[in-house]
Design a protein around this motif. Sequence first.
Motif, short mmCIF file in Angstrom:
data_model
loop_
_atom_site.label_atom_id
_atom_site.label_comp_id
_atom_site.label_asym_id
_atom_site.label_seq_id
_atom_site.Cartn_x
_atom_site.Cartn_y
_atom_site.Cartn_z
N ARG A 116 0.92 -1.08 0.11
CA ARG A 116 0.01 -0.12 -0.06
C ARG A 116 0.79 1.42 -0.03
NH1 ARG A 116 -5.19 -0.32 4.24
NH2 ARG A 116 -5.95 -2.33 3.45
N LEU A 168 -25.99 3.44 5.91
CA LEU A 168 -25.53 2.24 5.15
C LEU A 168 -25.86 2.46 3.81
CD1 LEU A 168 -26.41 -0.76 7.45
CD2 LEU A 168 -24.19 0.13 6.74
N ILE A 176 -26.09 3.68 -0.18
CA ILE A 176 -24.66 3.60 -1.03
C ILE A 176 -24.51 5.09 -1.54
CG2 ILE A 176 -24.04 3.21 -3.32
CD1 ILE A 176 -24.85 0.25 -3.00
N ARG A 178 -25.91 -0.15 16.60
CA ARG A 178 -25.36 -0.53 15.39
C ARG A 178 -24.73 -1.98 15.21
NH1 ARG A 178 -20.51 -0.34 12.77
NH2 ARG A 178 -20.57 -0.13 10.67
N ARG A 179 -23.68 -2.08 16.47
CA ARG A 179 -23.02 -3.34 16.56
C ARG A 179 -24.21 -4.71 16.71
NH1 ARG A 179 -19.77 -3.22 21.24
NH2 ARG A 179 -19.46 -1.00 20.62
N LEU A 205 -26.00 -5.47 13.54
CA LEU A 205 -25.39 -5.82 12.39
C LEU A 205 -25.11 -7.37 12.68
CD1 LEU A 205 -22.97 -3.18 11.05
CD2 LEU A 205 -25.14 -4.08 10.34
N ASP A 262 -17.35 -9.53 12.63
CA ASP A 262 -16.08 -8.78 12.06
C ASP A 262 -14.77 -9.35 11.50
OD1 ASP A 262 -15.84 -5.55 13.91
OD2 ASP A 262 -16.31 -6.22 11.73
N GLN A 315 -18.88 -6.24 2.79
CA GLN A 315 -19.19 -6.52 1.65
C GLN A 315 -19.07 -8.01 0.93
OE1 GLN A 315 -20.83 -3.93 0.82
NE2 GLN A 315 -20.44 -5.01 -1.27
N TYR A 335 -21.75 -9.64 2.87
CA TYR A 335 -23.09 -9.17 2.02
C TYR A 335 -22.94 -10.33 0.97
CZ TYR A 335 -25.95 -6.96 -1.20
OH TYR A 335 -26.81 -6.55 -2.15
N GLN A 362 -9.26 2.29 3.05
CA GLN A 362 -8.82 2.15 4.63
C GLN A 362 -9.99 2.66 5.37
OE1 GLN A 362 -5.36 3.66 5.80
NE2 GLN A 362 -4.72 2.11 7.29
N GLN A 404 -12.89 0.68 4.94
CA GLN A 404 -13.03 -0.59 5.91
C GLN A 404 -13.31 -0.40 7.26
OE1 GLN A 404 -12.82 -3.70 4.88
NE2 GLN A 404 -12.94 -2.95 2.55
N GLU A 453 -14.94 2.08 8.49
CA GLU A 453 -16.29 2.46 8.69
C GLU A 453 -17.15 1.51 8.55
OE1 GLU A 453 -18.94 6.37 7.12
OE2 GLU A 453 -17.81 5.13 5.56
N ILE A 454 -16.93 0.48 7.74
CA ILE A 454 -17.79 -0.90 7.66
C ILE A 454 -17.74 -1.62 8.82
CG2 ILE A 454 -17.98 -2.68 6.26
CD1 ILE A 454 -18.26 -1.33 3.84
N ASN A 455 -16.65 -1.75 9.57
CA ASN A 455 -16.47 -2.56 10.52
C ASN A 455 -17.80 -2.80 11.66
OD1 ASN A 455 -14.37 -4.00 10.41
ND2 ASN A 455 -13.17 -2.76 11.74
N ILE A 456 -17.90 -3.79 12.26
CA ILE A 456 -18.92 -3.85 13.19
C ILE A 456 -18.72 -3.07 14.32
CG2 ILE A 456 -20.34 -5.12 14.54
CD1 ILE A 456 -20.48 -7.14 12.41
N ASP A 457 -17.15 -3.38 15.03
CA ASP A 457 -16.91 -2.95 16.06
C ASP A 457 -15.92 -1.78 15.63
OD1 ASP A 457 -16.05 -4.96 19.03
OD2 ASP A 457 -16.81 -2.79 18.80
N ARG A 458 -16.27 -0.64 15.65
CA ARG A 458 -15.12 0.56 15.06
C ARG A 458 -14.89 1.22 15.95
NH1 ARG A 458 -19.59 3.33 10.92
NH2 ARG A 458 -21.03 4.21 12.71
N LYS A 492 -13.91 4.90 17.98
CA LYS A 492 -14.55 6.01 18.29
C LYS A 492 -14.30 7.12 17.12
CE LYS A 492 -15.93 7.08 22.82
NZ LYS A 492 -15.71 7.75 24.07
N ARG A 519 -16.81 6.08 -2.49
CA ARG A 519 -17.53 4.78 -1.57
C ARG A 519 -18.54 4.08 -2.56
NH1 ARG A 519 -22.04 4.92 1.54
NH2 ARG A 519 -22.21 3.28 3.01
N LEU A 556 -18.87 0.36 -3.56
CA LEU A 556 -19.85 -0.42 -3.17
C LEU A 556 -20.93 -1.11 -4.21
CD1 LEU A 556 -21.23 1.26 0.06
CD2 LEU A 556 -19.86 -0.82 -0.01
N VAL A 598 -26.94 -1.03 1.18
CA VAL A 598 -25.80 -2.00 1.01
C VAL A 598 -26.35 -3.16 1.59
CG1 VAL A 598 -23.68 -3.06 2.27
CG2 VAL A 598 -23.90 -0.56 1.56
N LEU A 599 -27.36 -3.38 2.59
CA LEU A 599 -28.03 -4.49 3.27
C LEU A 599 -29.21 -4.61 2.43
CD1 LEU A 599 -26.75 -3.79 6.90
CD2 LEU A 599 -26.01 -5.17 4.97
#
Lengths: 475, 360
Positions: A23, A182, A184, A347-348, A351, A358, A369, A372, B149, B152, B154-159, B161, B321, B325, B338-339
């Motif tokens: 990267r 969420l 798009i 949210r957690r 989801l 995760d 994704q 999904y 990055q 990714q 932001e999409i995490n479940i446990d993100r 703060k 984004r 997506l 997305v969902l």
Amino acid sequence: MLTSFLCTHTQTCTSLKSILFGRIHLIQKFPCSKGHGLFSTSIRPNVTLMHKGPCSTVEKGARAVPLAGHVGFDSMPDQLVNKSVNHGFCFNILCVGETGLGKSTLMDTLFNTKFEGEPTQHNQPGVQLKSNTYELQESNVRLKLTVVNTVGFGDQINKEDSYKSIVEFIDTQFEAYLQEELKIKRTLHSYHDTRIHACLYFIAPTGHSLKSLDLVTMKKLDSKVNIIPIIAKSDAISKSELTKFKIKITSELVSNGVQIYQFPTDDETVAEINATMNGHLPFAVVGSTEEVKIGNKMVKARQYPWGTVQVENENHCDFVKLREMLIRVNMEDLREQTHTRHYELYRRCKLEEMGFKDTDPDCKPFSLQETYEAKRNEFMGELQKKEEEMRQMFVQRVKEKEAELKEAEKELHEKFDRLKKLHQDEKKKLEDKKKSLDDELNGFKQKKTAAELLQSQAQQAGGSTTLKRDKERKK
Amino acid sequence: MSSFKTSVMFFRCVNMSAPQHPHLPGKAATPGAGDFSYVGIDAILEQMRRKAMKQGFELNIMVVGQSGLGKSTLMNTLFKSKVSRKSLVSTPEERIPQTIEIKSISHDIEEKGVRMKLTVIDTPGFGDQINNENCWQPIMKFINDQYEQYLQEEINIDRKKRIPDSRVHCCIYFIPPTGHCLRPLDVEFMRRLSKVVNIVPVIAKADTLTLEERDSFKQTIREELRANGIDVYPQKEFDEDADDRMINEKIREMIPFAVVGSDQEYQVNGKRLLGRKTKWGTIEVENIAHCEFAYLRDLLIRTHMQNIKDITSSIHYEVYRVRRLNETNGQPNGQFSVLLFFPLTHLHCPVKQQCGVEQL
């Protein structure tokens, strides 16, 4: 070793690149100022320099650099504030409490405006939430305030489900935000945030303890919203009773594990005042929009024959403290807590409930994704399977019906045949009878003709015989 | 060190009355004294400011240009400290890399209580090879990687703060002071990158141009940018209102800024100023009669920094984004969430009933 490694920096550049993770090619090294003689390089994407230095305030990661002059980015907070001012703020308060505890009046008093509405009746069948949005402006700050009232809370005979509609409402707001996040194509920038930032829980001034409805409701709400308990209509309680009441309430809350909102004490500027205020919870408030002349000023107060309760007098009630804490000191913190703690928790859970994870136990984290995609394929597969099933069932049903119909047809044919046969039999019988009748008729006719012949013969002969007889007689 | 007052030119003057400090009981403020109509909503500004100061800010700037155009010096001049890669490399030899490298260095700087994490992303090797085809690709890849990055995380479940923001907020593109027109490399690069990041073009080493040459050069550049449809910062389409447009128009008439960088001080008229000393005079870097460095600095740091970050996060990042997506979705229509499969749980029941098989 380290130093030699670093001196050959230029040559190793290319080979390091191939080692690095594709990267960012990140090579950071720096001579530590003030002659520590220590080089440290960490080769990991994205910063993380471990630097021990004499520079002040070293964050984990970057090195601190002293500035040789005025650069000007101290205007950043101003820029940020300006942007927010242009954008406007929004704040949502939920008032939970029994009917008649003065919720609307308190809101009016807090924000110095007359919000809508007439007082609600006591005969609501269930708890409903009514929300109203107002645009307030003070100096140059525009605030979109949403006040949500619980209508009919605590009025029913059976109050078991009272808290459910409140929890549902709060969840709906979180859900709406989650959906928007969420999407798009999303417009988070201009999204009107309806999540509840603060929940004022009105406790009836009984003077004894919390009602069980209160405990249950607060327990259900404490993980979803910032709860600030207040004692409503506190001019009904005397000072000494009030202290006892407050102690009782706090101890009950603690023993039941209810997490009420604690004013933050990590920022030095407000730590002290917040800490003091935390000790005054729950606030005993009195609300009033009427003004009474005291001395030579008009103050908000409630007038009784035995005296006047001044709303903004700290000796009379905690209204000023509430206003201070809710609006003037911690509004931003309330919003932040809602977003970073309660919303994230929601949210957690949401989801995870939907089946996302995760991290894969093996290696790298799943992305939403990929999950999904997997789910989508699964879904499509299921859909196809169900389609197949349906088709099969359809075909089978058709077959069955066909067989049934064939059966019926056969039966009908049989019946028809039977009837025909019957009919034929009847016909035959009838014909037989007719024949016999004909025969009889014929026989009769024959007999008749024979008889007639005989008769005519007999007549002839009889004439002669009668003649003969007559002759004989004459003789 | 002469301290420049905030240039009022680009600053949108919002008439902000200083927020009254919250009345702290116990601090001898008479409660309720004359405070009837004052609710205290505007105290939120103060609260926001406090929060911002505590959290600190992040800024990621990328500098792109051929070697020798003074990129590192300009960075040092902008932030008045040794923030660039050059200053950290102690080796005397200067090596032109074979391929483009991307080097990112972070610094923590503080001024009047405001802490900022500044990341300078350098791109040595850009435009230096004989064949410069696709030299923008590593840069675009880097920028997109930062977006990725962030996405990714932001999409995490446990993100976290606060999601660490490594997205490139601003890319300063150095145009060599030829005085003629933009080179094909410049046009290509800016055309591609203006779609993903905010580009601020500057004319480097502007002390080689006279004022007339400078003006005509700028004119040519502006025309070429317009002709090629390149939208540099401040982009016309993101102007929010009339005030904004007015301010930004003024800026647009001045870009690209002709800058001179220097990190050495000289004595001029009794004051110590940053400048370049030559036989025929001393060029004062912060003198607007000499070069436009001050405008660049004001634009980038003092007035439009927040705006630059906002455009990056709410426009460029969102575009990325959406694209990303949509790729994995395979959906042409970007309106889908997305969902998509909330109904997954409801799948079991209604299908059979709707089939109408029963009615046969």
